[in-house]
Design an enzyme around this catalytic site. Structure first.
Site, PDB file in Angstrom:
ATOM      1  N   ARG A 180       0.814  -1.237   0.000  1.00 12.31           N
ATOM      2  CA  ARG A 180       0.000   0.000   0.000  1.00 12.31           C
ATOM      3  C   ARG A 180       0.838   1.272   0.000  1.00 12.31           C
ATOM      4  NH1 ARG A 180      -3.006  -2.991   3.971  1.00 12.31           N
ATOM      5  NH2 ARG A 180      -4.660  -4.137   2.905  1.00 12.31           N
ATOM      6  N   LYS A 223       2.630  11.501 -11.508  1.00  9.32           N
ATOM      7  CA  LYS A 223       1.756  10.623 -12.298  1.00  9.32           C
ATOM      8  C   LYS A 223       2.509   9.326 -12.539  1.00  9.32           C
ATOM      9  CE  LYS A 223      -1.195  13.776 -14.928  1.00  9.32           C
ATOM     10  NZ  LYS A 223      -1.536  14.283 -16.279  1.00  9.32           N
ATOM     11  N   GLU A 227       8.996  18.375 -25.190  1.00  6.10           N
ATOM     12  CA  GLU A 227       8.380  18.689 -23.892  1.00  6.10           C
ATOM     13  C   GLU A 227       9.003  19.952 -23.291  1.00  6.10           C
ATOM     14  OE1 GLU A 227       5.707  17.159 -23.013  1.00  6.10           O
ATOM     15  OE2 GLU A 227       5.792  15.024 -23.535  1.00  6.10           O
ATOM     16  N   LYS A 230       6.780  23.209 -14.364  1.00  2.00           N
ATOM     17  CA  LYS A 230       5.929  22.061 -14.026  1.00  2.00           C
ATOM     18  C   LYS A 230       5.622  22.059 -12.528  1.00  2.00           C
ATOM     19  CE  LYS A 230       4.730  17.341 -14.674  1.00  2.00           C
ATOM     20  NZ  LYS A 230       4.822  16.102 -15.399  1.00  2.00           N
ATOM     21  N   GLU A 290      -4.896  17.160 -11.298  1.00  2.00           N
ATOM     22  CA  GLU A 290      -5.465  17.569 -12.586  1.00  2.00           C
ATOM     23  C   GLU A 290      -6.971  17.743 -12.540  1.00  2.00           C
ATOM     24  OE1 GLU A 290      -3.385  16.040 -16.054  1.00  2.00           O
ATOM     25  OE2 GLU A 290      -5.231  16.183 -17.197  1.00  2.00           O
ATOM     26  N   ARG A 312      -3.710  21.694 -14.385  1.00  2.00           N
ATOM     27  CA  ARG A 312      -2.619  20.791 -14.780  1.00  2.00           C
ATOM     28  C   ARG A 312      -2.765  20.312 -16.222  1.00  2.00           C
ATOM     29  NH1 ARG A 312       0.431  15.998 -11.343  1.00  2.00           N
ATOM     30  NH2 ARG A 312       1.694  15.270 -13.089  1.00  2.00           N
ATOM     31  N   ASN A 340      -0.611  19.318 -21.108  1.00  2.00           N
ATOM     32  CA  ASN A 340      -0.865  18.417 -22.234  1.00  2.00           C
ATOM     33  C   ASN A 340      -0.983  19.158 -23.559  1.00  2.00           C
ATOM     34  OD1 ASN A 340      -0.845  15.957 -20.849  1.00  2.00           O
ATOM     35  ND2 ASN A 340      -2.863  16.417 -20.006  1.00  2.00           N
ATOM     36  N   HIS A 390      -0.763  17.322 -26.853  1.00  2.00           N
ATOM     37  CA  HIS A 390      -0.936  15.903 -26.556  1.00  2.00           C
ATOM     38  C   HIS A 390      -2.227  15.323 -27.130  1.00  2.00           C
ATOM     39  CE1 HIS A 390       2.438  16.759 -23.983  1.00  2.00           C
ATOM     40  NE2 HIS A 390       2.464  15.545 -23.475  1.00  2.00           N
ATOM     41  N   HIS A 414      -1.696  12.314 -29.230  1.00  2.00           N
ATOM     42  CA  HIS A 414      -2.228  11.009 -28.817  1.00  2.00           C
ATOM     43  C   HIS A 414      -2.870  10.304 -30.016  1.00  2.00           C
ATOM     44  CE1 HIS A 414      -4.403   8.033 -26.433  1.00  2.00           C
ATOM     45  NE2 HIS A 414      -5.449   8.334 -27.185  1.00  2.00           N
ATOM     46  N   HIS A 447       6.744   9.372 -28.396  1.00  2.00           N
ATOM     47  CA  HIS A 447       5.759  10.261 -27.760  1.00  2.00           C
ATOM     48  C   HIS A 447       6.108  11.736 -28.032  1.00  2.00           C
ATOM     49  CE1 HIS A 447       3.001  11.808 -24.742  1.00  2.00           C
ATOM     50  NE2 HIS A 447       4.007  12.424 -24.146  1.00  2.00           N
TER      51      HIS A 447
HETATM   52  P1  NAD Z   1      11.727   5.640 -22.521  1.00  2.00           P
HETATM   53  O1  NAD Z   1      11.630   5.473 -21.073  1.00  2.00           O
HETATM   54  O2  NAD Z   1      11.216   4.543 -23.387  1.00  2.00           O
HETATM   55  O3  NAD Z   1      13.236   5.951 -22.913  1.00  2.00           O
HETATM   56  C1  NAD Z   1      13.551   6.140 -24.265  1.00  2.00           C
HETATM   57  C2  NAD Z   1      14.707   5.220 -24.719  1.00  2.00           C
HETATM   58  O4  NAD Z   1      15.936   5.760 -24.256  1.00  2.00           O
HETATM   59  C3  NAD Z   1      14.630   3.816 -24.170  1.00  2.00           C
HETATM   60  O5  NAD Z   1      15.078   2.912 -25.141  1.00  2.00           O
HETATM   61  C4  NAD Z   1      15.580   3.862 -22.994  1.00  2.00           C
HETATM   62  O6  NAD Z   1      16.087   2.606 -22.638  1.00  2.00           O
HETATM   63  C5  NAD Z   1      16.659   4.761 -23.542  1.00  2.00           C
HETATM   64  N1  NAD Z   1      17.445   5.480 -22.570  1.00  2.00           N
HETATM   65  C6  NAD Z   1      17.018   6.051 -21.416  1.00  2.00           C
HETATM   66  N2  NAD Z   1      18.000   6.765 -20.859  1.00  2.00           N
HETATM   67  C7  NAD Z   1      19.076   6.615 -21.652  1.00  2.00           C
HETATM   68  C8  NAD Z   1      20.392   7.127 -21.598  1.00  2.00           C
HETATM   69  N3  NAD Z   1      20.778   7.981 -20.655  1.00  2.00           N
HETATM   70  N4  NAD Z   1      21.260   6.764 -22.563  1.00  2.00           N
HETATM   71  C9  NAD Z   1      20.858   5.947 -23.572  1.00  2.00           C
HETATM   72  N5  NAD Z   1      19.623   5.451 -23.698  1.00  2.00           N
HETATM   73  C10 NAD Z   1      18.738   5.792 -22.740  1.00  2.00           C
HETATM   74  O7  NAD Z   1      10.975   6.968 -23.013  1.00  2.00           O
HETATM   75  P2  NAD Z   1      10.839   8.439 -22.403  1.00  2.00           P
HETATM   76  O8  NAD Z   1      10.707   9.324 -23.573  1.00  2.00           O
HETATM   77  O9  NAD Z   1      11.876   8.724 -21.393  1.00  2.00           O
HETATM   78  O10 NAD Z   1       9.443   8.356 -21.639  1.00  2.00           O
HETATM   79  C11 NAD Z   1       8.253   8.065 -22.311  1.00  2.00           C
HETATM   80  C12 NAD Z   1       7.300   7.492 -21.304  1.00  2.00           C
HETATM   81  O11 NAD Z   1       7.044   8.478 -20.314  1.00  2.00           O
HETATM   82  C13 NAD Z   1       5.962   7.094 -21.882  1.00  2.00           C
HETATM   83  O12 NAD Z   1       5.573   5.848 -21.363  1.00  2.00           O
HETATM   84  C14 NAD Z   1       5.006   8.198 -21.408  1.00  2.00           C
HETATM   85  O13 NAD Z   1       3.696   7.738 -21.252  1.00  2.00           O
HETATM   86  C15 NAD Z   1       5.640   8.562 -20.096  1.00  2.00           C
HETATM   87  N6  NAD Z   1       5.348   9.926 -19.657  1.00  2.00           N
HETATM   88  C16 NAD Z   1       4.899  10.091 -18.387  1.00  2.00           C
HETATM   89  C17 NAD Z   1       4.653  11.357 -17.896  1.00  2.00           C
HETATM   90  C18 NAD Z   1       4.242  11.533 -16.463  1.00  2.00           C
HETATM   91  O14 NAD Z   1       3.878  12.659 -16.074  1.00  2.00           O
HETATM   92  N7  NAD Z   1       4.308  10.504 -15.643  1.00  2.00           N
HETATM   93  C19 NAD Z   1       4.853  12.481 -18.713  1.00  2.00           C
HETATM   94  C20 NAD Z   1       5.320  12.280 -20.013  1.00  2.00           C
HETATM   95  C21 NAD Z   1       5.570  10.990 -20.472  1.00  2.00           C
HETATM   96  N1  GLY Z   2       2.848  15.293 -18.412  1.00  2.00           N
HETATM   97  C1  GLY Z   2       1.629  15.891 -17.997  1.00  2.00           C
HETATM   98  C2  GLY Z   2       1.454  15.921 -16.532  1.00  2.00           C
HETATM   99  O1  GLY Z   2       2.323  15.541 -15.778  1.00  2.00           O
HETATM  100  O2  GLY Z   2       0.423  16.336 -16.088  1.00  2.00           O
END
Ligand code: NAD
Ligand code: GLY
Length: 364
Positions: free
Chosen positions: A125, A147, A189, A231, A241, A245, A249, A252, A256, A269
């Site tokens: 939990r 998130k 972003e 942020k 949100e 918040r 997006n 987005h 999306h 993305h």
């Molecule tokens: P990712 O986590 O897939 O990383 C992208 C690629 O880079 C992967 O292949 C990873 O292994 C590689 N990588 C990571 N760090 C590296 C480094 N230092 N050197 C070499 N390679 C490296 O993608 P991302 O763009 O970081 O994140 C996308 C994800 O984040 C999605 O799932 C999206 O939904 C999520 N997201 C969440 C929020 C939130 O607020 N929680 C906001 C935006 C996106």
């Molecule tokens: N990436 C959008 C949020 O964190 O709300």
């Protein structure tokens, strides 16, 4: 370097407040890991790409603070942001008799951060976790704000929780190994924060884009810090949100639809968000909220950042269909983040006919 000498952004959420530390070399800096909850065990969750590059450094640093440091490497990719992968984190925690004080460390991009955060929210939990983002996208966006989620076959990030980390540690040095396409995706972003909140930052990005693309540490440090400040300010006012918040997006909603329409993973993305921002700016322009000069300037910046500015030709109906399952949609009504005026944003609907015009003008 002491932790006090690093760039720091605080996120103010009452008893869930925490700091974001930004500097090169933090993985190896002992003080970066001081003051976190004490526990007998720490679990580093990483993936098969990032682990071999950085897990040993983090393991060494954490060993000074935790008697036992375990590492779990997940398969790399959005396709693995699933129940099965989540279960594999619980398996390791339970097989090692990890108690409710165990601290999880998410070492990787947004995929690792989102799934590890969700595991932390659920295990017994709720156990503490620390974000150690290694992509630009994760440092400026996904690691901040709490998130957490996994994907469902029907929709991305549909199963999750708001759950804040104890700390975010952005080691800028890790960005040096990022593939160029991932760097550009992260820049989408960064760029987004200008039109929604701070046109002076937008000017700065415009003037410093070459330095960012060349990964100059000073430029990266400022871009990460200013993005996190914006942020943090937004999340501090609307953690869950219920309104404001959603401006985070920007780009987005169209983005999306591009991701879903092409099949997740075809475009990154950030690439979809880049193109989605062009489309959202076009829609803002058609509604009389911004002028042509703004839309053109944003489009050029996105293009210079190495991002697509022309969307795939999925057809108007497919775009509308995918946008209706966006989390911002209300009772099937699509809601867009629109710029009004540059430097501030609002969330509202728009007539289908104008949306169709934008899709036709921006996609081929
Ligand atoms: P990712 O986590 O897939 O990383 C992208 C690629 O880079 C992967 O292949 C990873 O292994 C590689 N990588 C990571 N760090 C590296 C480094 N230092 N050197 C070499 N390679 C490296 O993608 P991302 O763009 O970081 O994140 C996308 C994800 O984040 C999605 O799932 C999206 O939904 C999520 N997201 C969440 C929020 C939130 O607020 N929680 C906001 C935006 C996106
Ligand atoms: N990436 C959008 C949020 O964190 O709300």
């Amino acid at each position: 370097m002491s932790l006090d000498a690093t760039l720091k952004v605080s996120i103010d959420l009452d008893d869930r407040s925490y700091d974001i530390h930004i500097a090169s070399g933090l993985l190896e800096l002992a003080s970066a890991w001081q003051g976190l909850p004490r526990a007998s065990t720490a679990l580093i969750v990483t993936n098969d790409t990032v682990g071999p590059l950085y897990a040993q450094q983090l393991q060494r640093s954490l060993s000074a603070h935790y008697p036992k440091v375990l590492t779990l490497s997940l398969p790399d990719g959005e396709a693995y942001k699933t129940w099965e992968t989540l279960q594999s984190i619980f398996d390791v925690l339970l097989q090692n008799a990890c108690d409710r004080k165990t601290v999880l460390f998410a070492l990787g991009g947004g995929v690792v951060g989102d799934i590890t955060g969700f595991a932390a929210a659920c295990y017994m939990r709720g156990v503490p976790f620390v974000q150690v983002p290694t992509t630009l996208l994760a440092q400026v966006d996904s690691s901040v704000g709490g998130k957490t989620a996994i994907n469902h076959p029907i929709g991305k990030n549909m199963i999750g929780a708001f759950y804040q980390p104890e700390r975010v540690v952005c080691d800028l040095h890790t960005l040096q190994s990022l593939p160029p396409r991932e760097l550009s995706a992260g820049l989408a972003e960064v760029i987004k924060y200008g039109p929604i909140a701070d046109m002076a930052f937008f000017d700065w990005i415009d003037n410093n884009l070459d330095a960012l693309l060349a990964r100059e540490p000073k430029a990266l440090a400022y871009a990460v810090k200013r993005s996190c400040e914006i942020k943090a300010h937004v999340v501090g006012q609307d953690e869950r949100e219920s309104g404001l918040r959603a401006i985070l997006n920007f780009g987005h909603t169209f983005g999306h639809a591009i991701e879903a329409g092409l099949g997740f993973g075809e475009w990154l993305h950030g690439e979809a968000v880049g193109c989605g921002m062009v489309m959202a700016a076009q829609l803002s322009q058609r509604l009389g909220l911004v002028d042509t000069a703004f839309t053109e300037r944003l489009t050029q910046l996105i293009q210079r950042a190495g991002l697509p500015t022309v969307g795939p030709d999925l057809g108007v109906e497919a775009y509308l269909h995918h946008m209706r399952v966006d989390k911002k949609a209300e009772a099937g009504d699509i809601r867009f983040v629109l710029i009004d005026p540059p430097g501030s944003a609002m969330v509202r609907g728009a007539p289908d006919v104008l949306v169709a015009e934008v899709i036709q003008a921006c996609c081929r």
